[in-house]
Design a protein around this motif. Structure first.
Motif, PDB file in Angstrom:
ATOM      1  N   GLU A  73      -0.073  -6.724  -7.007  1.00 48.03           N
ATOM      2  CA  GLU A  73       0.793  -6.523  -5.840  1.00 48.03           C
ATOM      3  C   GLU A  73       0.813  -5.059  -5.436  1.00 48.03           C
ATOM      4  N   GLN A  74       0.881  -4.173  -6.412  1.00 49.74           N
ATOM      5  CA  GLN A  74       0.854  -2.754  -6.096  1.00 49.74           C
ATOM      6  C   GLN A  74      -0.477  -2.360  -5.470  1.00 49.74           C
ATOM      7  N   LEU A  75      -1.565  -2.954  -5.946  1.00 46.37           N
ATOM      8  CA  LEU A  75      -2.865  -2.684  -5.331  1.00 46.37           C
ATOM      9  C   LEU A  75      -2.899  -3.173  -3.899  1.00 46.37           C
ATOM     10  N   SER A  76      -2.322  -4.348  -3.682  1.00 49.77           N
ATOM     11  CA  SER A  76      -2.291  -4.880  -2.319  1.00 49.77           C
ATOM     12  C   SER A  76      -1.457  -3.998  -1.403  1.00 49.77           C
ATOM     13  N   LEU A  77      -0.341  -3.505  -1.924  1.00 52.49           N
ATOM     14  CA  LEU A  77       0.495  -2.612  -1.115  1.00 52.49           C
ATOM     15  C   LEU A  77      -0.226  -1.306  -0.828  1.00 52.49           C
ATOM     16  N   SER A  78      -0.965  -0.786  -1.821  1.00 52.12           N
ATOM     17  CA  SER A  78      -1.726   0.442  -1.600  1.00 52.12           C
ATOM     18  C   SER A  78      -2.817   0.227  -0.563  1.00 52.12           C
ATOM     19  N   SER A  79      -3.497  -0.909  -0.631  1.00 47.36           N
ATOM     20  CA  SER A  79      -4.525  -1.206   0.359  1.00 47.36           C
ATOM     21  C   SER A  79      -3.921  -1.383   1.741  1.00 47.36           C
ATOM     22  N   TYR A  80      -2.738  -1.945   1.796  1.00 49.13           N
ATOM     23  CA  TYR A  80      -2.078  -2.121   3.082  1.00 49.13           C
ATOM     24  C   TYR A  80      -1.683  -0.769   3.685  1.00 49.13           C
ATOM     25  N   ARG A  81      -1.303   0.144   2.812  1.00 52.68           N
ATOM     26  CA  ARG A  81      -0.885   1.458   3.301  1.00 52.68           C
ATOM     27  C   ARG A  81      -2.086   2.306   3.694  1.00 52.68           C
ATOM     28  N   TYR A  82      -3.197   2.193   2.951  1.00 51.22           N
ATOM     29  CA  TYR A  82      -4.419   2.958   3.253  1.00 51.22           C
ATOM     30  C   TYR A  82      -5.554   1.970   3.493  1.00 51.22           C
ATOM     31  N   PRO A 111       6.112  -5.271   5.385  1.00 46.66           N
ATOM     32  CA  PRO A 111       6.845  -6.442   4.906  1.00 46.66           C
ATOM     33  C   PRO A 111       7.777  -6.090   3.764  1.00 46.66           C
ATOM     34  N   SER A 112       8.767  -6.977   3.615  1.00 47.30           N
ATOM     35  CA  SER A 112       9.722  -6.754   2.529  1.00 47.30           C
ATOM     36  C   SER A 112       9.012  -6.815   1.203  1.00 47.30           C
ATOM     37  N   GLY A 113       9.478  -6.012   0.268  1.00 46.05           N
ATOM     38  CA  GLY A 113       8.817  -5.922  -1.032  1.00 46.05           C
ATOM     39  C   GLY A 113       7.824  -4.795  -1.093  1.00 46.05           C
ATOM     40  N   SER A 114       7.592  -4.050   0.009  1.00 44.05           N
ATOM     41  CA  SER A 114       6.640  -2.937   0.014  1.00 44.05           C
ATOM     42  C   SER A 114       7.391  -1.669  -0.296  1.00 44.05           C
ATOM     43  N   GLN A 115       7.779  -1.499  -1.539  1.00 46.99           N
ATOM     44  CA  GLN A 115       8.542  -0.321  -1.919  1.00 46.99           C
ATOM     45  C   GLN A 115       7.671   0.921  -1.828  1.00 46.99           C
ATOM     46  N   GLY A 116       8.277   2.001  -1.385  1.00 45.87           N
ATOM     47  CA  GLY A 116       7.601   3.294  -1.364  1.00 45.87           C
ATOM     48  C   GLY A 116       6.677   3.482  -0.190  1.00 45.87           C
ATOM     49  N   MET A 117       6.640   2.565   0.771  1.00 48.00           N
ATOM     50  CA  MET A 117       5.739   2.691   1.905  1.00 48.00           C
ATOM     51  C   MET A 117       6.503   3.205   3.108  1.00 48.00           C
ATOM     52  N   GLU A 118       5.860   4.073   3.832  1.00 48.69           N
ATOM     53  CA  GLU A 118       6.503   4.678   4.979  1.00 48.69           C
ATOM     54  C   GLU A 118       6.332   3.814   6.206  1.00 48.69           C
ATOM     55  N   PRO A 119       7.340   3.668   7.048  1.00 48.62           N
ATOM     56  CA  PRO A 119       7.210   2.875   8.252  1.00 48.62           C
ATOM     57  C   PRO A 119       6.302   3.584   9.261  1.00 48.62           C
ATOM     58  N   MET A 120       5.755   2.770  10.133  1.00 55.26           N
ATOM     59  CA  MET A 120       4.907   3.327  11.180  1.00 55.26           C
ATOM     60  C   MET A 120       5.754   4.106  12.182  1.00 55.26           C
ATOM     61  N   ASP A 121       5.111   5.066  12.821  1.00 55.72           N
ATOM     62  CA  ASP A 121       5.857   5.898  13.757  1.00 55.72           C
ATOM     63  C   ASP A 121       6.117   5.139  15.052  1.00 55.72           C
ATOM     64  N   SER A 122       6.876   5.790  15.932  1.00 58.44           N
ATOM     65  CA  SER A 122       7.308   5.148  17.165  1.00 58.44           C
ATOM     66  C   SER A 122       6.152   4.882  18.091  1.00 58.44           C
ATOM     67  N   ASP A 123       5.115   5.728  18.059  1.00 63.50           N
ATOM     68  CA  ASP A 123       3.978   5.511  18.951  1.00 63.50           C
ATOM     69  C   ASP A 123       3.247   4.235  18.584  1.00 63.50           C
ATOM     70  N   THR A 124       3.125   3.975  17.293  1.00 70.47           N
ATOM     71  CA  THR A 124       2.458   2.752  16.872  1.00 70.47           C
ATOM     72  C   THR A 124       3.276   1.539  17.267  1.00 70.47           C
ATOM     73  N   ARG A 125       4.613   1.589  17.088  1.00 69.67           N
ATOM     74  CA  ARG A 125       5.461   0.466  17.457  1.00 69.67           C
ATOM     75  C   ARG A 125       5.445   0.211  18.943  1.00 69.67           C
ATOM     76  N   SER A 126       5.222   1.223  19.735  1.00 70.50           N
ATOM     77  CA  SER A 126       5.205   1.051  21.184  1.00 70.50           C
ATOM     78  C   SER A 126       3.877   0.530  21.686  1.00 70.50           C
ATOM     79  N   GLY A 127       2.849   0.407  20.797  1.00 69.25           N
ATOM     80  CA  GLY A 127       1.583  -0.160  21.202  1.00 69.25           C
ATOM     81  C   GLY A 127       0.546   0.854  21.587  1.00 69.25           C
ATOM     82  N   THR A 128       0.779   2.170  21.414  1.00 74.60           N
ATOM     83  CA  THR A 128      -0.206   3.215  21.695  1.00 74.60           C
ATOM     84  C   THR A 128      -0.626   3.863  20.424  1.00 74.60           C
ATOM     85  N   SER A 129      -1.860   4.276  20.320  1.00 66.94           N
ATOM     86  CA  SER A 129      -2.394   4.849  19.092  1.00 66.94           C
ATOM     87  C   SER A 129      -2.287   6.353  19.115  1.00 66.94           C
TER      88      SER A 129
END
Length: 482
Positions: free
Chosen positions: A159-168, A192-210
């Motif tokens: 699970e930690q490997l999956s979370l690391s892959s999801y983050r990077y 997703p819930s259960g992803s401890q230690g992961m930073e949320p995406m910034d506002s630009d990503t949530r708004s749909g722009t890269s």
């Protein structure tokens, strides 16, 4: 991040390697000690022992004569006789049955006592089998809990490997984007819930722009969907393992209470279980097991003693139909008569007596003989049915033993191959040649074969114990650990 992933890889590899069974490993368990405690303390065995001791007391009772009869009579006014006055009369009489009746009764009770002893032996064999079966089941549960816990640790590392892959996440080399190119709508907007230690995406990503600069590679949207699915699957498997551990622990409490009940101990008394079990290899007569079973089984021996006891009862009933003889003595107290001049005047009288019973009502004696003959026939039929059922059960137990031995050997090699496949899947996933779902599938396969091997080992030892039970072999005849 690479150091963290490396640690996870080492943990996963170590756990998978632990599934490879160690050949020749053997533990010295305490099962024989528990059997000795049960032989001394079990209430059922104590009951059977008391019944046997009581049956032995009946032998003495059956071989004894009936109590002698004593009678006396006192005259309020002495009766005048020729040679005195009769004051009182005393009589004692002892009855003797026909020749051989007491011996037949004593033989019947002695044979019934022997049958009680065989019943005690059968109860002890059943108790020892129940203890062994429960003990092996507890061993299987203990090992299953250990397997579940190792798999739980493994899944948490994955699970930690999956979370690391999801983050990077990896990037698609063919996707070159510019600053004004929108991000794929398939990208998740939050971790997703259960992803401890992961930073949320910034506002630009949530708004749909890269926010990526021109020429930078974009993460694949299909990768995110796959990672989420794998992460959810891992979390589902984690909850299933936790539930399996809880169920096994509850089952262990129940089995511990049952096991301690056999030993007449408090229900919560801890039970020592081994880490491994030695191979169970009982001697199996594959061609004619009937001879050993008939000769050694206590239940069949008990029926044989009962048949012989009914023979003795029939003889006793026959001899009771003959007259009984009584020998006695009568003593008359005579006082002097002043008017008598006889030389016997005032002398007491002693008179020997003989009596015979008259068994004129022959119907009851005939019924007693017929009853004994019918009970003997019923015991004979029961003996035949029990012997046939015993042979059938023995054949079934032999089949179960062979099947369990075959499965135990198969799952040892299968588990070794599954553990190797799991290590290979991890290495392929590490270099990007295999998806995480394949690692999970390989891990489930390892878990499945580990549990199957445990089940086969428990079934093997249980079948061996059942064979010993049917053969009438006491665990104290051979000082084995299992």
């Amino acid at each position: 991040m690479r150091l963290t992933k490396c640690k996870h890889w080492i943990t996963i590899a170590a756990i998978l390697l632990s599934y490879i069974p160690t050949i020749g490993q053997q533990a010295n368990d305490s099962l024989l000690h528990y059997l000795e405690i049960a032989a001394d303390n079990n209430p059922t065995l104590r009951q059977k022992s008391a019944e046997y001791q009581a049956a032995l007391k009946k032998v003495t009772q059956a071989g004894a004569l009936s109590d002698p009869q004593f009678s006396t009579g006192v005259l309020p006014e002495p009766m005048e006789l020729v040679g005195g006055k009769l004051v009182a009369e005393l009589q004692v009489m002892q009855m003797f049955p026909w020749f051989g009746a007491l011996r037949a009764a004593r033989d019947e009770m002695s044979l019934m006592a022997s049958a009680r002893y065989e019943s005690y032996l059968d109860a002890s064999l059943q108790l020892f089998y129940d203890i062994r079966r429960t003990w092996y089941e507890m061993y299987g549960l203990k090992q299953a809990i250990s397997v579940y816990e190792k798999n739980l640790e493994l899944l948490r590392s994955i699970e930690q490997l999956s979370l690391s892959s999801y983050r990077y996440p990896p990037f698609q080399g063919s996707s070159m984007i510019t600053g004004d190119q929108p991000v794929s709508p398939g990208l998740p907007q939050k971790i997703p819930s259960g992803s401890q230690g992961m930073e949320p995406m910034d506002s630009d990503t949530r708004s749909g722009t890269s926010p990526m600069s021109e020429g930078q590679m974009m993460p694949s949207s299909s990768f995110y969907g796959s990672s989420l699915a794998e992460l959810y699957q891992i979390q589902i498997d984690l909850e299933d393992l936790k539930n399996s551990i809880s169920l096994s622990e509850d089952r262990m409490i129940t089995l511990t209470a049952r096991f301690n009940g056999y030993l007449d101990r408090p229900a919560a008394t801890p039970v020592v279980l081994p880490d491994t079990l030695s191979p169970a290899m009982p001697d199996i007569n594959e061609f004619s097991p009937e001879d050993n079973l008939v000769a050694d089984n206590p239940m069949l021996n008990m029926m044989l003693y009962e048949q012989q006891s009914f023979d003795s009862r029939e003889k006793m009933a026959e001899r009771m139909g003959f007259p009984m003889m009584g020998l006695g003595l009568s003593y008359s107290v005579i006082s002097r008569n002043e008017m008598s001049e006889s030389h016997m005047n005032g002398k007491d009288m002693v008179m020997p007596m003989v009596s015979f019973s008259l068994p004129v009502f022959r119907g009851k004696y005939k019924a007693m003989r017929e009853e004994a003959a019918l009970l003997k026939a019923a015991t004979t039929y029961n003996y035949e049915a029990t012997a046939n059922n015993l042979i059938s059960e023995y054949s079934h137990a032999v089949q179960d033993y062979r099947d369990a031995r075959r499965r135990a050997g198969l799952y040892v090699s299968q588990l070794t191959l599954a553990a190797s496949l799991g290590n290979l899947s991890i290495r392929n996933y590490q270099v990007g040649k295999e998806a995480l779902s394949e690692v999970l599938r390989a891990q489930k396969q390892v878990l499945d074969y580990e549990l199957k091997q445990l089940d086969a080992v428990v079934a093997l030892h249980t079948a061996a114990a059942w064979l010993k039970r049917l053969e009438g072999v006491s665990p104290f005849q051979h000082n084995n650990n299992n």
